[in-house]
Design an enzyme around this catalytic site. Structure first.
Site, PDB file in Angstrom:
ATOM      1  CG  ASP A  83     -56.608 -27.094  31.897  1.00 22.24           C
ATOM      2  OD1 ASP A  83     -57.810 -26.853  31.661  1.00 22.24           O
ATOM      3  OD2 ASP A  83     -56.043 -28.145  31.546  1.00 22.24           O
ATOM      4  CD  GLU A 178     -60.415 -29.637  27.706  1.00 18.26           C
ATOM      5  OE1 GLU A 178     -60.994 -30.163  26.740  1.00 18.26           O
ATOM      6  OE2 GLU A 178     -59.291 -29.083  27.593  1.00 18.26           O
TER       7      GLU A 178
END
Length: 412
Positions: A83, A178
């Protein structure tokens, strides 16, 4: 295709996939773009020649580079996250390649007058002569962490095509979410099967990090009473002003813009609302565990003070710990830091050991039984339109991955 060309090709392709996570989502991963990206990486890991390539229902991608030595070498891992940050838009990223950069200001977007300048970003001239990749001034770049992810892919490809470089079994993992602190939430440490790992999630050349913040998030809901402003005396309670009052209790100097090094802070990440209701989201950070607990207690005490003043329903607090300082779990296996340090020195890279003023998946994974320091990737100015990455530094990061693998085999 040489390392530099492969880095550019992969990276510019990867950043065009929108993989921003979403704090408000309760799915895993929180956005469909991460699933799309994970599926692509599964195919590309197989094409490179890795084995045991999997992607589970939660979007975690894992793969194995088998050992090419008979020595009993510890299994090491390399991780990056799928991400990108939520701070600025990551949709329709248009990476701009600047070869042989001259060290001067770059106009990212003439129409919007977005200019990357040495005055605002003093480190910029140090990249003179490098190939750097920037945004077009309308999005973030996504070097955090697609630079690290790209470097792992290229390093694995390099090791497969250079079997004379001996190494033990290497595990690779790409994790979702994350950026919103959920990266390791569903990470299967046992299935990963490494003794320890490295996240490729750092910044400029030489970064080697094994201390992180202790981190918490605090969501505050302020409830007001709305009435006509003409007849509001002794009736109206303005929720937005309650939020302002709360913020006023916090020390002004304990904010990101006034702190550095080992100093902690409170950070107002967002504030939305009106007279009836306002919501504020803070992050709380400190390297020292006692100071961290004291900061959280301060927030609770401010809330209590305001509740006594305005009523219990006026302020509602939801606070949760996000991760802890990984140093405590890294120290007993300090050799993993030493090997990374030696690998950098052997490549004429001066290690820059400093605390992470943030967190990585490694912060949580270290407490889950997988000690995981962090290594540089080459990016600068993460999470915004001025983000850029040096391809020359990315190449150095690939070399560090390869050298770490080689040294573990050599020292076994």
């Amino acid at each position: 295709m040489n390392l530099k060309q492969e880095l550019i090709e992969r990276f510019t392709r990867y950043v065009k996939i929108d993989t921003q996570s979403n704090e408000e989502s309760h799915t895993v991963p929180t956005t469909p773009g991460q699933i799309e990206f994970g599926k692509l990486l599964v195919e590309e890991l197989k094409e490179i020649g890795l084995t045991e390539v999997t992607m589970d229902d939660n979007g975690y991608v894992m793969a194995t580079l088998p050992a090419n030595t008979d020595k009993d070498v510890p299994v090491i891992g390399f991780l990056a996250h799928l991400d990108t940050a939520t701070d600025f838009t990551g949709k329709n990223v248009k990476p701009q390649i600047h070869e042989n950069f001259d060290g001067n200001a770059i106009t990212l977007n003439e129409e919007l007058n977005v200019v990357l300048t040495p005055e605002q970003f003093p480190e910029l001239p140090s990249y003179k002569g490098h190939t750097i990749i920037t945004t077009d001034g309308t999005t973030l770049l996504g070097a955090d962490d697609k630079a690290g992810l790209t470097e792992i892919m290229v390093a694995m490809n390099h090791l497969i095509h250079n079997p004379q470089i001996k190494h033990g079994k290497i595990r690779v993992a790409f994790t979702p979410d994350e950026e919103i602190g959920r990266g390791p939430a569903h990470f299967d440490v046992e299935a990963f099967g490494a003794s320890f790992a490295y996240t490729m999630d750092g910044g400029p050349l030489g970064g080697l990090e094994y201390e992180s913040f202790n981190a918490a998030g605090a969501k505050l809901t302020f409830n007001g009473t709305n009435t006509h402003p003409g007849t509001a005396k002794n009736k109206m309670r303005n929720a937005t002003k309650l939020a302002m009052e709360f913020n006023g209790y916090l020390p002004v100097e304990d904010a990101p813009e006034y702190t550095e090094g080992y100093e902690g802070f409170y950070h107002l990440l967002s504030l939305n609302g009106d007279v009836e209701q306002s919501k504020a989201y803070y992050i709380i950070r400190d390297f020292d565990r006692e100071n961290f607990e004291a900061r959280k207690n301060n927030v609770k005490n401010i809330v209590k003070t305001m509740q006594e003043k305005y009523g219990e329903d006026a302020v509602v607090l939801e606070m949760n710990d996000q991760y802890y300082n990984m140093l405590e779990k890294i120290e007993p296996v300090r050799e993993i830091v030493d090997i990374a340090y030696e690998a950098m020195k052997s490549l004429d890279i001066e290690p820059n050991i400093h605390p992470i003023r943030g967190g990585t998946d490694g912060s949580q994974l270290s407490y889950m039984g997988l000690p995981t320091p962090n290594i540089f990737t080459g990016g600068e100015n993460y999470h915004g339109k001025f983000e850029y990455v040096s391809v020359d530094t990315m190449e150095k990061a690939v070399q560090v991955i390869v050298e770490i693998a080689r040294r573990f085999e050599e020292q076994a």
